[in-house]
Design a protein around this motif. Sequence first.
Motif, PDB file in Angstrom:
ATOM      1  N   LEU A   5       0.811  -1.212   0.000  1.00  0.00           N
ATOM      2  CA  LEU A   5       0.000   0.000   0.000  1.00  0.00           C
ATOM      3  C   LEU A   5       0.850   1.270   0.000  1.00  0.00           C
ATOM      4  O   LEU A   5       0.332   2.347  -0.291  1.00  0.00           O
ATOM      5  CB  LEU A   5      -0.924   0.016   1.221  1.00  0.00           C
ATOM      6  CG  LEU A   5      -2.019  -1.052   1.262  1.00  0.00           C
ATOM      7  CD1 LEU A   5      -2.842  -0.923   2.543  1.00  0.00           C
ATOM      8  CD2 LEU A   5      -2.924  -0.938   0.035  1.00  0.00           C
ATOM      9  N   ARG A 100       0.610  11.332   4.363  1.00  0.00           N
ATOM     10  CA  ARG A 100      -0.150  10.716   3.267  1.00  0.00           C
ATOM     11  C   ARG A 100      -1.529  10.267   3.734  1.00  0.00           C
ATOM     12  O   ARG A 100      -2.522  10.465   3.035  1.00  0.00           O
ATOM     13  CB  ARG A 100       0.648   9.524   2.721  1.00  0.00           C
ATOM     14  CG  ARG A 100       0.001   8.817   1.563  1.00  0.00           C
ATOM     15  CD  ARG A 100       0.973   7.811   0.977  1.00  0.00           C
ATOM     16  NE  ARG A 100       0.290   6.866   0.117  1.00  0.00           N
ATOM     17  CZ  ARG A 100       0.881   5.847  -0.486  1.00  0.00           C
ATOM     18  NH1 ARG A 100       2.196   5.666  -0.335  1.00  0.00           N
ATOM     19  NH2 ARG A 100       0.196   5.008  -1.243  1.00  0.00           N
ATOM     20  N   PHE A 101      -1.582   9.689   4.904  1.00  0.00           N
ATOM     21  CA  PHE A 101      -2.841   9.168   5.445  1.00  0.00           C
ATOM     22  C   PHE A 101      -3.760  10.284   5.934  1.00  0.00           C
ATOM     23  O   PHE A 101      -4.929  10.370   5.548  1.00  0.00           O
ATOM     24  CB  PHE A 101      -2.513   8.218   6.604  1.00  0.00           C
ATOM     25  CG  PHE A 101      -3.691   7.740   7.396  1.00  0.00           C
ATOM     26  CD1 PHE A 101      -4.780   7.137   6.781  1.00  0.00           C
ATOM     27  CD2 PHE A 101      -3.710   7.874   8.781  1.00  0.00           C
ATOM     28  CE1 PHE A 101      -5.866   6.691   7.524  1.00  0.00           C
ATOM     29  CE2 PHE A 101      -4.781   7.435   9.534  1.00  0.00           C
ATOM     30  CZ  PHE A 101      -5.864   6.843   8.897  1.00  0.00           C
ATOM     31  N   ARG A 104      -3.384  13.856   3.125  1.00  0.00           N
ATOM     32  CA  ARG A 104      -3.678  13.666   1.706  1.00  0.00           C
ATOM     33  C   ARG A 104      -4.806  12.669   1.471  1.00  0.00           C
ATOM     34  O   ARG A 104      -5.073  12.272   0.338  1.00  0.00           O
ATOM     35  CB  ARG A 104      -2.396  13.236   0.958  1.00  0.00           C
ATOM     36  CG  ARG A 104      -1.324  14.318   0.982  1.00  0.00           C
ATOM     37  CD  ARG A 104      -0.317  14.163  -0.127  1.00  0.00           C
ATOM     38  NE  ARG A 104       0.588  13.047   0.086  1.00  0.00           N
ATOM     39  CZ  ARG A 104       1.717  13.135   0.786  1.00  0.00           C
ATOM     40  NH1 ARG A 104       2.056  14.279   1.356  1.00  0.00           N
ATOM     41  NH2 ARG A 104       2.502  12.090   0.918  1.00  0.00           N
ATOM     42  N   ASP A 106      -5.488   9.422   2.120  1.00  0.00           N
ATOM     43  CA  ASP A 106      -5.340   8.047   1.623  1.00  0.00           C
ATOM     44  C   ASP A 106      -5.919   7.085   2.663  1.00  0.00           C
ATOM     45  O   ASP A 106      -5.199   6.457   3.444  1.00  0.00           O
ATOM     46  CB  ASP A 106      -3.864   7.754   1.359  1.00  0.00           C
ATOM     47  CG  ASP A 106      -3.670   6.639   0.342  1.00  0.00           C
ATOM     48  OD1 ASP A 106      -4.641   5.895   0.105  1.00  0.00           O
ATOM     49  OD2 ASP A 106      -2.568   6.522  -0.210  1.00  0.00           O
ATOM     50  N   TYR A 107      -7.232   6.954   2.670  1.00  0.00           N
ATOM     51  CA  TYR A 107      -7.967   6.237   3.716  1.00  0.00           C
ATOM     52  C   TYR A 107      -7.529   4.781   3.860  1.00  0.00           C
ATOM     53  O   TYR A 107      -7.494   4.247   4.976  1.00  0.00           O
ATOM     54  CB  TYR A 107      -9.463   6.298   3.424  1.00  0.00           C
ATOM     55  CG  TYR A 107     -10.328   5.661   4.479  1.00  0.00           C
ATOM     56  CD1 TYR A 107     -10.785   6.400   5.571  1.00  0.00           C
ATOM     57  CD2 TYR A 107     -10.715   4.316   4.395  1.00  0.00           C
ATOM     58  CE1 TYR A 107     -11.583   5.825   6.549  1.00  0.00           C
ATOM     59  CE2 TYR A 107     -11.500   3.730   5.370  1.00  0.00           C
ATOM     60  CZ  TYR A 107     -11.932   4.491   6.429  1.00  0.00           C
ATOM     61  OH  TYR A 107     -12.718   3.917   7.408  1.00  0.00           O
ATOM     62  N   LEU A 109      -4.833   3.443   3.944  1.00  0.00           N
ATOM     63  CA  LEU A 109      -3.642   3.235   4.767  1.00  0.00           C
ATOM     64  C   LEU A 109      -3.980   2.923   6.216  1.00  0.00           C
ATOM     65  O   LEU A 109      -3.102   2.503   6.988  1.00  0.00           O
ATOM     66  CB  LEU A 109      -2.728   4.465   4.703  1.00  0.00           C
ATOM     67  CG  LEU A 109      -2.098   4.759   3.342  1.00  0.00           C
ATOM     68  CD1 LEU A 109      -1.143   5.931   3.444  1.00  0.00           C
ATOM     69  CD2 LEU A 109      -1.379   3.539   2.787  1.00  0.00           C
ATOM     70  N   GLN A 146      -9.073  10.479  11.054  1.00  0.00           N
ATOM     71  CA  GLN A 146      -7.993   9.492  10.992  1.00  0.00           C
ATOM     72  C   GLN A 146      -7.953   8.585  12.215  1.00  0.00           C
ATOM     73  O   GLN A 146      -7.641   7.391  12.107  1.00  0.00           O
ATOM     74  CB  GLN A 146      -6.638  10.182  10.797  1.00  0.00           C
ATOM     75  CG  GLN A 146      -6.070  10.897  12.000  1.00  0.00           C
ATOM     76  CD  GLN A 146      -6.670  12.269  12.218  1.00  0.00           C
ATOM     77  OE1 GLN A 146      -7.452  12.754  11.385  1.00  0.00           O
ATOM     78  NE2 GLN A 146      -6.324  12.899  13.320  1.00  0.00           N
TER      79      GLN A 146
END
Length: 237
Positions: A5, A100-101, A104, A106-107, A109, A146
């Motif tokens: 990933l 990133r998570f 940005r 990126d779910y 992750l 998150q």
Amino acid sequence: MSSCLLCGESVNGRLGWRPFFLLEAPPSICEACRRQFEPIIGERCRACSRPLAALDPAFIREDRCLDCCRWEEDSFYKGVLAGNYSLYTYNEAMKDFIARFKYRGDYILAQVFAGEIKKAAKQLPHDVAVAIPLSQERLMERGFNQAEALAQAAGLDIEDVLQRVHGEKQSKKSRSERLEAANVFGVKEKSSICHKKVLIIDDIYTTGSTLRQAAYLLKQAGAAEVRALTLARGQGT
């Protein structure tokens, strides 16, 4: 064969029979990416998980860092947080992952550390799990919470207890009243945590103020004990 990933390379396919017989999920990232993260091992602060080996002995009191000792000397926050357990240090690989998570969006992750979060949560005494909430503005900006994503990926049932609030500044109050007024959280459901042990889930422990603000309100709402589980221990004091 699945892809990592993080880097997109193929994940090592030599998994053996454990995933089939023990219903383990296959790895979501490759070994090369996994090795870039730094698990917290060895002696750690009993209260916040800061690695003690990295600290000058002058900043350690028995099994706690000086920062946590100072928190406990604060009459307002003394005893509100039973402890925080972090899985990793906030090194460059973790910074990149969080960026990133978290920033940005990126779910997917959230799956990377799901197994470790699930295992750690089982070892921490709790009746109820609660995710640190985002404000509506941040939630719309990022698209998801998150902390909640990490908890859900780990299979934890999250109680929707906390919310972000925005109180106006007030003068001529006592210190405790000012601290309480400055709290960015509110409790919207008390019955599910009353007399129960609560586990707060969040991504990073930095200074500890966010977790202690939340823990303070949860204790005020009747929680018997509040502790935290975070993915990473930052370098804040």
